[in-house]
Design a protein around this motif. Sequence first.
Motif, PDB file in Angstrom:
ATOM      1  N   GLN A 364      22.085  88.497  29.354  1.00  0.00           N
ATOM      2  CA  GLN A 364      22.964  88.856  30.462  1.00  0.00           C
ATOM      3  C   GLN A 364      22.219  89.014  31.781  1.00  0.00           C
ATOM      4  OE1 GLN A 364      26.507  89.143  30.505  1.00  0.00           O
ATOM      5  NE2 GLN A 364      26.066  87.929  28.671  1.00  0.00           N
ATOM      6  N   ASP A 365      20.901  88.787  31.748  1.00  0.00           N
ATOM      7  CA  ASP A 365      20.130  88.824  32.988  1.00  0.00           C
ATOM      8  C   ASP A 365      20.341  87.520  33.764  1.00  0.00           C
ATOM      9  OD1 ASP A 365      19.100  91.282  32.268  1.00  0.00           O
ATOM     10  OD2 ASP A 365      17.392  90.383  31.205  1.00  0.00           O
ATOM     11  N   VAL A 366      19.879  87.505  35.024  1.00  0.00           N
ATOM     12  CA  VAL A 366      19.878  86.254  35.784  1.00  0.00           C
ATOM     13  C   VAL A 366      18.887  85.300  35.123  1.00  0.00           C
ATOM     14  CG1 VAL A 366      19.333  85.170  37.985  1.00  0.00           C
ATOM     15  CG2 VAL A 366      20.553  87.351  37.936  1.00  0.00           C
ATOM     16  N   ILE A 367      19.322  84.111  34.837  1.00  0.00           N
ATOM     17  CA  ILE A 367      18.506  83.119  34.124  1.00  0.00           C
ATOM     18  C   ILE A 367      18.053  82.050  35.109  1.00  0.00           C
ATOM     19  CG2 ILE A 367      18.559  81.357  32.306  1.00  0.00           C
ATOM     20  CD1 ILE A 367      20.652  83.096  30.881  1.00  0.00           C
ATOM     21  N   GLU A 368      16.786  81.643  35.001  1.00  0.00           N
ATOM     22  CA  GLU A 368      16.225  80.650  35.914  1.00  0.00           C
ATOM     23  C   GLU A 368      15.674  79.458  35.122  1.00  0.00           C
ATOM     24  OE1 GLU A 368      13.374  82.745  38.308  1.00  0.00           O
ATOM     25  OE2 GLU A 368      14.932  83.445  39.683  1.00  0.00           O
ATOM     26  N   PRO A 369      16.553  78.593  34.645  1.00  0.00           N
ATOM     27  CA  PRO A 369      16.104  77.435  33.869  1.00  0.00           C
ATOM     28  C   PRO A 369      15.456  76.377  34.758  1.00  0.00           C
ATOM     29  CG  PRO A 369      18.450  77.310  34.230  1.00  0.00           C
ATOM     30  CD  PRO A 369      18.015  78.634  34.783  1.00  0.00           C
ATOM     31  N   VAL A 370      14.544  75.610  34.190  1.00  0.00           N
ATOM     32  CA  VAL A 370      13.879  74.527  34.913  1.00  0.00           C
ATOM     33  C   VAL A 370      14.763  73.280  34.876  1.00  0.00           C
ATOM     34  CG1 VAL A 370      11.882  73.005  34.977  1.00  0.00           C
ATOM     35  CG2 VAL A 370      11.589  75.433  34.424  1.00  0.00           C
ATOM     36  N   PHE A 371      15.149  72.803  36.047  1.00  0.00           N
ATOM     37  CA  PHE A 371      15.991  71.610  36.191  1.00  0.00           C
ATOM     38  C   PHE A 371      15.111  70.512  36.777  1.00  0.00           C
ATOM     39  CE2 PHE A 371      20.672  70.452  36.884  1.00  0.00           C
ATOM     40  CZ  PHE A 371      20.426  69.098  37.029  1.00  0.00           C
ATOM     41  N   ILE A 372      14.714  69.528  35.932  1.00  0.00           N
ATOM     42  CA  ILE A 372      13.841  68.464  36.431  1.00  0.00           C
ATOM     43  C   ILE A 372      14.690  67.373  37.082  1.00  0.00           C
ATOM     44  CG2 ILE A 372      12.035  68.956  34.751  1.00  0.00           C
ATOM     45  CD1 ILE A 372      12.952  66.490  33.169  1.00  0.00           C
ATOM     46  N   MET A 373      14.162  66.792  38.162  1.00  0.00           N
ATOM     47  CA  MET A 373      14.924  65.782  38.898  1.00  0.00           C
ATOM     48  C   MET A 373      13.967  64.781  39.534  1.00  0.00           C
ATOM     49  SD  MET A 373      16.131  68.093  42.153  1.00  0.00           S
ATOM     50  CE  MET A 373      14.911  68.787  43.279  1.00  0.00           C
TER      51      MET A 373
END
Length: 523
Positions: A364-373
């Motif tokens: 439930q915390d703020v999540i910071e996933p890696v989005f590769i582009m």
Amino acid sequence: MRARFGRRSFLKGTAAGAAALALPGAWARQARAAEGGEITLAFIEFIDTLDPHFTGFLGAIMVHNNIYNGLLKIAYDGTAVSFVPDLAENWDMPDERTHVFKLREGVRFHNGDPCDAEAVRWSLERVAHGTPTSPHAWKLNRMEGVDVVDPLTVRLRFSTPYAFLPVALTGSTGRAGTIVSRRAVEEFGADFGRNPVGTGPFKFVSWRENDSIVLERNPDYFEEGLPKLDRVTIRIMSEASSAIAAMMSGQIDGMNECPLQFVQTLTSNPNLQVFGEVEGNYSYVAMNTRRPPFDDVNLRRAVAFAIDREALIKQAFFGIGQQAYTPISPPMTGFFDRDIATSGRGQWFDLERAKQFRAQAVNQDVIEPVFIMSEQGPYGTRVAQTVAPMLEQIGIRPKLELMERAAWVSRRNAADFDMFDLNWVGDLDPDETLYPEFHTGENWNYPGWSNAVFDEAVEQAQVVIDVDQRRELYYRAEDALMDEAPIAIMTHMPAYKIIANTVQGFQYIPADLFNLHTVSVTS
């Protein structure tokens, strides 16, 4: 009578619907309208290898479909695609599991070797059982054997009926049926993809890394009067803006792909021809289900319903395209649900629903996933940049990582990501839209997703010929896929090809192909 009935029933179950198999007599020979000439094209799509049995990129297919032939090829009458003989002169089915191909006489590879039944047998076996394993091996995993009946006749035996076979045996998007030179493969080994040898209208000359690929006319090509061009130079241009400038100034004669923001400008240019329509494709945001945070199905569902597709199409796709609710696309006659928008099936924008799923997620915390582009491609980084603020509304703050295309591909293939976006293009049948991308353990299942209901449905659909039964199975598979959301589906898109008015005879095929077989140039 049994063979004739069998073939008709078989083709009825393909994505071409009831389109009949065109026999050689239906193809008029084309006289050479203009001798010689050279053409220069810009390709902005990534090219990995010119070995058709190992490529996964449409940019490469656009090149090697001019170098090779398949047992079958794709034809388009302006309404529907069909599958017609190519290296095969005719195709017969003694029963629903046996396919007999009579080959054209006198066809030779570019190195002079005959393209006979033994060459076809070896090429198909290379896909099905070769080492290293071809990513297209799944297309022939029901094949029990290949028999050389006589020098020009080959028989394929399958364990079950196989509705996808016509697509698999094409020399373009199918790739499994693309016939390559055994001697060249054995001579060049791992470097065959840089030294391709086929039977097609053009012979390979050179490939300068990040610069150009050059082809020349095959004077011994088996289609009378073809090709018409002497030479083709493909300039590899990673910067779409540079390609557009070259196109507008007349430095090049065509582009294999047009960034959407330039479509209107190029369409209004009286010196250019623009070809394109919504094709068999879809775009999506993928999530890595193998590891946190997206091993949590509720978090993935939250992402799927948090994306505003209408806003995305306007901002990232410049208003071009249509919302996708599931992967099966409009050109797949007999399988696309015309009422999908009101059916309650699939994924769509519903922020309240997204928040409900987010509240059920473990973290439930703020999540910071890696989005590769990557910048390369028709949409560049716009999808990631548009999606990111949408996801912030549900406590997901993607960390965008920009990299050049080869590094992006490496990261994606190694599952070293949390998220990425992708355009899956050139599909002609629901099997290739669903099976290789999401069946458990397949090479192109980048999210690493596994679901028994999905697997069973797509496996059954491969051996069912009846369209209604196949459609029901594919809807079952799609429902499982969209519910567990290893991807957030986004759009179906047009694919545009740009050709100068001095180029004549280009035949558009809605499978993201760029065939130069019939092309000529005028002064």
